[in-house]
Design a protein around this motif. Structure first.
Motif, PDB file in Angstrom:
ATOM      1  N   VAL A 212     -11.295   7.470   6.658  1.00 45.62           N
ATOM      2  CA  VAL A 212      -9.912   7.020   6.434  1.00 45.62           C
ATOM      3  C   VAL A 212      -9.355   7.543   5.118  1.00 45.62           C
ATOM      4  O   VAL A 212      -9.978   7.374   4.068  1.00 45.62           O
ATOM      5  CB  VAL A 212      -9.842   5.473   6.420  1.00 45.62           C
ATOM      6  CG1 VAL A 212      -8.463   4.987   5.957  1.00 45.62           C
ATOM      7  CG2 VAL A 212     -10.170   4.896   7.782  1.00 45.62           C
ATOM      8  N   VAL A 213      -8.191   8.191   5.200  1.00 45.38           N
ATOM      9  CA  VAL A 213      -7.440   8.518   3.988  1.00 45.38           C
ATOM     10  C   VAL A 213      -6.094   7.823   4.071  1.00 45.38           C
ATOM     11  O   VAL A 213      -5.375   7.959   5.062  1.00 45.38           O
ATOM     12  CB  VAL A 213      -7.298  10.052   3.755  1.00 45.38           C
ATOM     13  CG1 VAL A 213      -6.771  10.803   4.946  1.00 45.38           C
ATOM     14  CG2 VAL A 213      -6.415  10.329   2.527  1.00 45.38           C
ATOM     15  N   THR A 214      -5.785   7.039   3.029  1.00 41.73           N
ATOM     16  CA  THR A 214      -4.544   6.274   3.065  1.00 41.73           C
ATOM     17  C   THR A 214      -4.023   6.068   1.649  1.00 41.73           C
ATOM     18  O   THR A 214      -4.782   6.106   0.681  1.00 41.73           O
ATOM     19  CB  THR A 214      -4.756   4.939   3.835  1.00 41.73           C
ATOM     20  OG1 THR A 214      -3.492   4.336   4.095  1.00 41.73           O
ATOM     21  CG2 THR A 214      -5.623   3.960   3.076  1.00 41.73           C
ATOM     22  N   GLU A 215      -2.712   5.856   1.574  1.00 39.44           N
ATOM     23  CA  GLU A 215      -2.052   5.904   0.264  1.00 39.44           C
ATOM     24  C   GLU A 215      -2.073   4.589  -0.515  1.00 39.44           C
ATOM     25  O   GLU A 215      -1.846   3.517   0.030  1.00 39.44           O
ATOM     26  CB  GLU A 215      -0.596   6.373   0.448  1.00 39.44           C
ATOM     27  CG  GLU A 215       0.140   6.515  -0.859  1.00 39.44           C
ATOM     28  CD  GLU A 215       1.442   7.302  -0.757  1.00 39.44           C
ATOM     29  OE1 GLU A 215       1.738   7.885   0.305  1.00 39.44           O
ATOM     30  OE2 GLU A 215       2.163   7.331  -1.777  1.00 39.44           O
ATOM     31  N   LEU A 216      -2.303   4.747  -1.819  1.00 39.16           N
ATOM     32  CA  LEU A 216      -2.211   3.635  -2.777  1.00 39.16           C
ATOM     33  C   LEU A 216      -0.865   3.760  -3.484  1.00 39.16           C
ATOM     34  O   LEU A 216      -0.557   4.813  -4.035  1.00 39.16           O
ATOM     35  CB  LEU A 216      -3.346   3.767  -3.808  1.00 39.16           C
ATOM     36  CG  LEU A 216      -3.325   2.810  -4.995  1.00 39.16           C
ATOM     37  CD1 LEU A 216      -3.720   1.391  -4.564  1.00 39.16           C
ATOM     38  CD2 LEU A 216      -4.272   3.276  -6.105  1.00 39.16           C
TER      39      LEU A 216
ATOM     40  N   LEU B 253     -11.020   7.580   1.270  1.00 40.78           N
ATOM     41  CA  LEU B 253     -10.358   8.516   0.363  1.00 40.78           C
ATOM     42  C   LEU B 253      -8.989   7.920   0.053  1.00 40.78           C
ATOM     43  O   LEU B 253      -8.224   7.609   0.968  1.00 40.78           O
ATOM     44  CB  LEU B 253     -10.223   9.874   1.090  1.00 40.78           C
ATOM     45  CG  LEU B 253      -9.513  11.022   0.411  1.00 40.78           C
ATOM     46  CD1 LEU B 253     -10.202  11.406  -0.889  1.00 40.78           C
ATOM     47  CD2 LEU B 253      -9.496  12.247   1.349  1.00 40.78           C
ATOM     48  N   ILE B 254      -8.711   7.754  -1.234  1.00 37.47           N
ATOM     49  CA  ILE B 254      -7.431   7.155  -1.649  1.00 37.47           C
ATOM     50  C   ILE B 254      -6.421   8.265  -1.875  1.00 37.47           C
ATOM     51  O   ILE B 254      -6.683   9.203  -2.625  1.00 37.47           O
ATOM     52  CB  ILE B 254      -7.613   6.348  -2.946  1.00 37.47           C
ATOM     53  CG1 ILE B 254      -8.484   5.126  -2.682  1.00 37.47           C
ATOM     54  CG2 ILE B 254      -6.254   5.945  -3.528  1.00 37.47           C
ATOM     55  CD1 ILE B 254      -8.781   4.321  -3.920  1.00 37.47           C
ATOM     56  N   GLN B 255      -5.291   8.153  -1.229  1.00 40.31           N
ATOM     57  CA  GLN B 255      -4.223   9.139  -1.432  1.00 40.31           C
ATOM     58  C   GLN B 255      -3.275   8.647  -2.520  1.00 40.31           C
ATOM     59  O   GLN B 255      -2.824   7.500  -2.497  1.00 40.31           O
ATOM     60  CB  GLN B 255      -3.481   9.320  -0.116  1.00 40.31           C
ATOM     61  CG  GLN B 255      -2.290  10.261  -0.192  1.00 40.31           C
ATOM     62  CD  GLN B 255      -1.705  10.540   1.191  1.00 40.31           C
ATOM     63  OE1 GLN B 255      -2.436  10.579   2.190  1.00 40.31           O
ATOM     64  NE2 GLN B 255      -0.413  10.700   1.259  1.00 40.31           N
ATOM     65  N   ILE B 256      -2.989   9.535  -3.463  1.00 34.44           N
ATOM     66  CA  ILE B 256      -1.894   9.273  -4.414  1.00 34.44           C
ATOM     67  C   ILE B 256      -0.775  10.203  -3.964  1.00 34.44           C
ATOM     68  O   ILE B 256      -0.961  11.430  -3.911  1.00 34.44           O
ATOM     69  CB  ILE B 256      -2.290   9.588  -5.876  1.00 34.44           C
ATOM     70  CG1 ILE B 256      -3.522   8.784  -6.330  1.00 34.44           C
ATOM     71  CG2 ILE B 256      -1.091   9.379  -6.814  1.00 34.44           C
ATOM     72  CD1 ILE B 256      -3.268   7.351  -6.706  1.00 34.44           C
ATOM     73  N   GLY B 257       0.355   9.640  -3.609  1.00 32.58           N
ATOM     74  CA  GLY B 257       1.432  10.423  -3.018  1.00 32.58           C
ATOM     75  C   GLY B 257       2.249  11.184  -4.044  1.00 32.58           C
ATOM     76  O   GLY B 257       2.128  10.957  -5.259  1.00 32.58           O
TER      77      GLY B 257
END
Ligand code: PEP
Ligand code: MN
Length: 343
Positions: A161-165, A180-184
């Motif tokens: 899973v990759v998703t935005e913080l 995996l943490i997404q920084i947009g």
């Protein structure tokens, strides 16, 4: 400054150097490479006290890092980084594909996309549960319910899973559900958020800001790495220019530039980069040809009714055709792509 150790010098010499660096109140970031062992010394501006370390046993040279970014730079780490993100190698010869909807909308939607992209060989399921929207009246994401759906769909299908913080307050929640943490793009220079993601120790996908230069972008990555987080993936997703035919201008020249400056892996997001599904395939091929380590692509079962970014989302069938093309291209480029996962 970087302190370069003589090849084959004993471990005790290296440890003594690191101790001395800390005594002088700099932070020591050692790296034991294949070819050489170096220590980056990061801290206050005046680097002159470090020069004296040249006389310590086992030290070959004390060299200034000329770039403003240090840990991100090739000067500190010559070899390209290959990260292990929940068992998936990123930055090696194998290409990574992250695919999924822009936003998590429902269980049915996410499971349908997850099964479809997994069948085509994608390794990561993308999807926003916290959405940074231009308008406060637009859909803001399903939040924890969305994270739960992503995790369940990924676990069922064997995806990561990759998703935005979007907020520091959500970091624990993200760490619980995401691989995996997404920084947009909109938060690429939100330094408090970067420090928070850096401290979490979770691998981070850092998107380029829509108006950040490559140097500013790499400085943002430095924020993550200076917190001790070396699992950083860069993502070129387009920058704002005068051109209006595409949503952003996908800066593919950033790939060789960043490759020369940094050891970090870089992937490309042609969906946000173009804003039109019709251009996604061409820019995906171009990104791989330019040396990208992978792609992030928006896929939706019903783009016409998507709650966000429908016009740039591929239908699963179009995604399937693209993956076949990319596999052929990868072979020509000397890279590998996962095959289809036919049941
Ligand atoms: C997204 O990935 O859905 C997103 C909002 O991306 P970006 O930050 O690149 O606009
Ligand atoms: Mn999107």
């Amino acid at each position: 400054m970087i302190i370069v150790m003589e090849p084959g010098s004993p471990k005790e010499y290296f440890e003594a150097v690191c101790r001395r660096v800390e005594e002088l109140k700099y932070k020591a970031y050692p790296i034991i490479g294949v070819e050489r062992t170096v220590v980056a010394c990061v801290g206050h501006e005046d680097k002159t006290p470090l020069q004296a370390l040249e006389t310590m046993p086992g030290v070959e040279a004390v060299i200034p890092i000329m770039k403003p970014f240090k840990l991100v730079s090739r000067e500190w780490k010559k070899e390209k980084s290959v990260l292990d993100v929940a068992g998936v190698a990123v930055g090696g010869p194998g290409l990574v594909v992250m695919a999924g909807p822009c936003s998590v909308e429902s269980e049915e939607q996410v499971f349908e996309v997850a099964r479809a992209v997994r069948a085509e060989g994608a390794q990561f399921l993308r999807g926003g549960a916290f959405k940074p929207r231009t308008s406060p009246y637009s859909f803001q994401g399903m939040k924890e319910d969305g994270l739960r759906i992503l995790r369940a769909a990924a676990d069922e299908t064997g995806l990561k899973v990759v998703t935005e913080l979007v907020s520091t307050g959500d970091i624990d929640l993200l760490c619980e559900y995401a691989d995996l943490i997404q920084i947009g793009a909109r938060n690429a220079q939100n330094f408090a958020l970067l420090q928070c993601a850096g401290k979490s120790g979770k691998p981070v996908l850092l998107k380029r800001g829509i108006a950040t230069t490559i140097e500013e972008y790499l400085m943002a990555a430095e924020y993550l790495m200076s917190e001790g987080n070396s699992n950083v993936i860069l993502c070129e997703r387009g920058i704002r220019t005068f051109e209006t035919s595409t949503r952003f201008t996908l800066d593919l020249s950033a790939i060789p530039v960043i490759r020369a400056l940094s050891h970090l892996p870089i992937v490309v997001d042609p969906s946000h980069g173009t804003g039109h599904w019709q251009y996604v395939a061409a820019m995906s091929r171009a990104a791989l040809a330019a040396g990208a380590d992978g792609l992030m692509i928006e896929v939706h079962p019903d783009p016409a009714n998507a709650w966000s970014d429908g016009p740039q989302s591929l239908k699963p069938r179009t995604f399937s055709t693209l993956m076949d093309e990319l596999r052929r291209l990868a072979a020509a480029l000397g890279r590998t792509m996962p095959g289809r996962n036919d049941e």
